[in-house]
Design a protein around this motif. Structure first.
Motif, PDB file in Angstrom:
ATOM      1  N   ARG A   1       0.840  -1.192   0.000  1.00 53.34           N
ATOM      2  CA  ARG A   1       0.000   0.000   0.000  1.00 53.34           C
ATOM      3  C   ARG A   1       0.874   1.241   0.000  1.00 53.34           C
ATOM      4  NH1 ARG A   1      -0.267   1.881   5.288  1.00 53.34           N
ATOM      5  NH2 ARG A   1       0.740   0.478   6.774  1.00 53.34           N
ATOM      6  N   LYS A   2       0.259   2.366  -0.323  1.00 51.85           N
ATOM      7  CA  LYS A   2       0.951   3.653  -0.318  1.00 51.85           C
ATOM      8  C   LYS A   2       0.539   4.432   0.915  1.00 51.85           C
ATOM      9  CE  LYS A   2       1.962   7.605  -3.346  1.00 51.85           C
ATOM     10  NZ  LYS A   2       1.646   8.246  -4.649  1.00 51.85           N
ATOM     11  N   THR A   3       1.491   5.080   1.551  1.00 48.29           N
ATOM     12  CA  THR A   3       1.206   5.864   2.745  1.00 48.29           C
ATOM     13  C   THR A   3       2.008   7.154   2.672  1.00 48.29           C
ATOM     14  OG1 THR A   3       1.201   5.844   5.170  1.00 48.29           O
ATOM     15  CG2 THR A   3       3.019   4.703   4.076  1.00 48.29           C
ATOM     16  N   ASP A   4       2.064   7.911   3.745  1.00 47.24           N
ATOM     17  CA  ASP A   4       2.935   9.082   3.794  1.00 47.24           C
ATOM     18  C   ASP A   4       3.544   9.178   5.179  1.00 47.24           C
ATOM     19  OD1 ASP A   4       1.356  11.212   5.493  1.00 47.24           O
ATOM     20  OD2 ASP A   4      -0.108  10.422   4.077  1.00 47.24           O
ATOM     21  N   VAL A   5       4.797   9.605   5.199  1.00 47.53           N
ATOM     22  CA  VAL A   5       5.538   9.772   6.449  1.00 47.53           C
ATOM     23  C   VAL A   5       6.125  11.183   6.444  1.00 47.53           C
ATOM     24  CG1 VAL A   5       7.469   8.971   7.855  1.00 47.53           C
ATOM     25  CG2 VAL A   5       6.097   7.327   6.558  1.00 47.53           C
ATOM     26  N   GLY A   6       5.727  11.976   7.402  1.00 50.67           N
ATOM     27  CA  GLY A   6       6.212  13.353   7.439  1.00 50.67           C
ATOM     28  C   GLY A   6       5.804  14.147   6.216  1.00 50.67           C
TER      29      GLY A   6
END
Length: 556
Positions: free
Chosen positions: A196-201
């Protein structure tokens, strides 16, 4: 003789020449002079003229020398000032470099902390981790480890990221922007995984979620030198990294977690390429609603409503948006807007809904003031039927109003907008009521922040008032929110039914406005009064189908 001497004094000034001539006139006549005496006089006169002529030149030379000394002093002062400026500038540049380096270090530290938080083990599995674990006192080893860690924080540019997302869509185990909380019921056996795709910062990242020993691990892919990796195996493509781990059974974590079977996307996952977005119909808390078309076959399409997530939201906002989709896909009732699917592979995330061509109930009432009482009563019965279905499944809507009801092509009421709804709970209690519609809230909500299916009943009473008032004004006309709140808490009937309201509808509205939620009737009781010849919607056999989600922040 005087003429001859004046000519020989040529080059002297006028005064000098006159002086010489006067001396010649005063001299006594000389009869006999030797050639030697004449020569001496001539030489003396010439020397005197030369001396007088040179004196001004010496003064000029002295002035020039003084000017040169002054210019030299000025130049030396200027050079000193310039040197000082250069020194100050260099010092300032050094300070700026130090500040930039400090900001960069702080940013890197925050980024690494954020990346650690994404993983449920609070660590990023990378070659750098393995090296650090084996670190000794050798300086070279430590330096190599730091260099590898720095490379692992590289990020592909936006073009490359878009290409990766499009490529991964071809693989059934890629679930796009689906939040981690929404996949727990998909991974059942050890080795089950999805990407899956996520976001960090605030930066896009790709993660793999895998089940191991009854626990789901969420591991970020590392990127550096144009290659991807999880632990040891590197490749220029994410899907090749996944396939290599499957083929070689190489663990993706030090605890022996391996990839065995990719979990396919559910049927309700819809590709963005299959959705055509049209004109905007309206907007809500998290997204705007548009008319659209969805491709269902090679040449077949159906009309749909498309709810688009507003902009690029963070993980928490995206999770709230997807929570609404997860709740709606469990509903199947003619008085509830049906969810067809969700497009979550890329931005913007979209919920695909059945299209309600009749538009919003509020607009219908305002634009048609001559609607019959029978038609208005049908609207009230349809809304009650839909709410009866939701309450039987322990769903608290929390925002019942004419603005949140749609109409089918046959003017059948459909409850919509579940952005604030919760399921599988009897009472939801909030510490603060932020951005809530005061005039639709029940007394217990205003006093204690409590929401339940009984508070929905109170709001339904307000909606009945809206229907028979044709939404000409908001409820509690000529009152502001403070005055309306006082009226709601007064322990008296907050509003009288609009003129012309049938007696049966008046009675139901007053029942909805019962102050004590314990004695206030439920939706099933109300429906039996409104439609005595119709059986209320059946309760579900298996309530486990309607499990709740994470409780919203600020709840108890």
């Amino acid at each position: 003789m005087a003429k001859k001497k004046r000519s020989k004094a040529k080059g002297c000034s006028q005064e000098q020449t006159k002086e010489l001539a006067t001396k010649d006139e005063e001299a006594p006549p000389v009869e006999v002079k030797t050639a030697k005496k004449k020569r001496r006089q001539k030489e003396a006169t010439t020397e005197k003229c030369a001396t007088i002529e040179k004196e001004p030149e010496k003064d000029k030379d002295k002035e020039k020398d003084k000017d040169k000394d002054k210019d030299k002093d000025k130049k030396d002062d200027k050079d000193k000032k310039d040197d000082k400026k250069d020194s100050d500038a260099k010092k300032e540049d050094k300070d700026k470099e130090k500040d930039k380096k400090k900001d960069k270090d702080d940013k890197t530290t925050k980024q690494k902390k954020s990346e650690h938080h994404e993983s449920d083990t609070h660590t990023m599995v990378s070659p750098a981790k393995t090296t650090v674990a084996a670190v000794t006192a050798k300086t070279q080893t430590t330096r190599t480890t730091i260099e590898k860690a720095d490379k692992s924080t590289e990020q592909p540019d936006e073009t490359v990221d878009a290409d990766i997302a499009r490529m991964l869509i071809c693989f059934p185990w890629y679930h796009g922007l689906m939040p981690r909380d929404e996949i727990s019921d998909l991974l059942l056996d050890d080795g089950d995984f999805l990407v899956r795709k996520t976001d960090v910062g605030g930066r896009p990242k790709y993660a793999i979620s895998v089940m191991n020993k009854g626990r789901i691990r969420h591991i970020l892919f590392n990127y550096g030198d144009k290659k991807w990796w999880l632990k040891d195996l590197k490749n220029s493509n994410i899907y090749n990294v996944v396939q290599q781990h499957i083929d070689t059974k190489t663990p993706v974590q030090a605890d022996g977690t391996v990839l065995i079977k990719g979990v396919m996307r559910p049927d309700f996952y819809i590709l963005h390429d299959h959705i055509e977005v049209g004109k905007k119909l309206g907007g809500g808390a998290f997204g705007d609603v548009h008319v659209g078309k969805m491709k269902t076959g090679e040449k077949e399409t159906i009309d749909v409503a498309v709810k688009k997530l507003k902009g690029a939201m963070n993980k928490k906002q995206r999770a709230e948006f997807m929570k609404e989709a997860k709740l709606m896909r469990r509903f199947d009732h003619p008085n509830i807007v049906r969810m067809i699917g969700v497009a979550a592979q890329e931005e913007p995330v979209m919920i695909i809904l059945e299209l309600a061509p009749g538009g919003c109930l509020k607009n219908k009432l305002k634009d048609n003031p001559d609607l019959s009482k029978e038609k208005l009563t049908d609207f009230a019965i349809g809304g009650c039927r839909g709410m009866c279905y939701l309450a039987a499944r322990k769903v608290i809507h929390r925002d019942i109003a004419a603005r949140n009801c749609l109409l089918s092509s046959k003017d059948e009421v459909k409850i919509s907008d579940f952005g604030l709804s919760v399921a599988d709970t009897n009472v939801l209690k909030l510490d603060k009521l932020k951005s809530m519609p005061i005039k639709w809230l029940a007394p217990e909500t205003l006093r204690k922040g409590e929401f339940s299916t009984k508070s929905d009943v109170w709001s339904f009473g307000v909606m009945i008032w809206e229907i028979f008032a044709h939404c000409k004004t908001d409820p509690f006309p000529n009152m502001n929110n403070t005055e309306a709140k006082a009226k709601i808490l007064s322990k008296e009937a907050p509003m009288s039914a609009p003129e012309g309201t049938p007696d049966l509808i008046k009675a139901v509205m007053l029942l909805c406005f019962t102050q004590d939620p314990e004695t206030r009737p439920d939706f099933e009781g109300l429906f039996k009064i409104l439609a005595p010849n119709e059986t209320p919607p059946m309760k579900p056999v298996d309530m486990a189908l309607f499990e709740t989600y994470s409780v919203p922040a600020g709840t108890k």
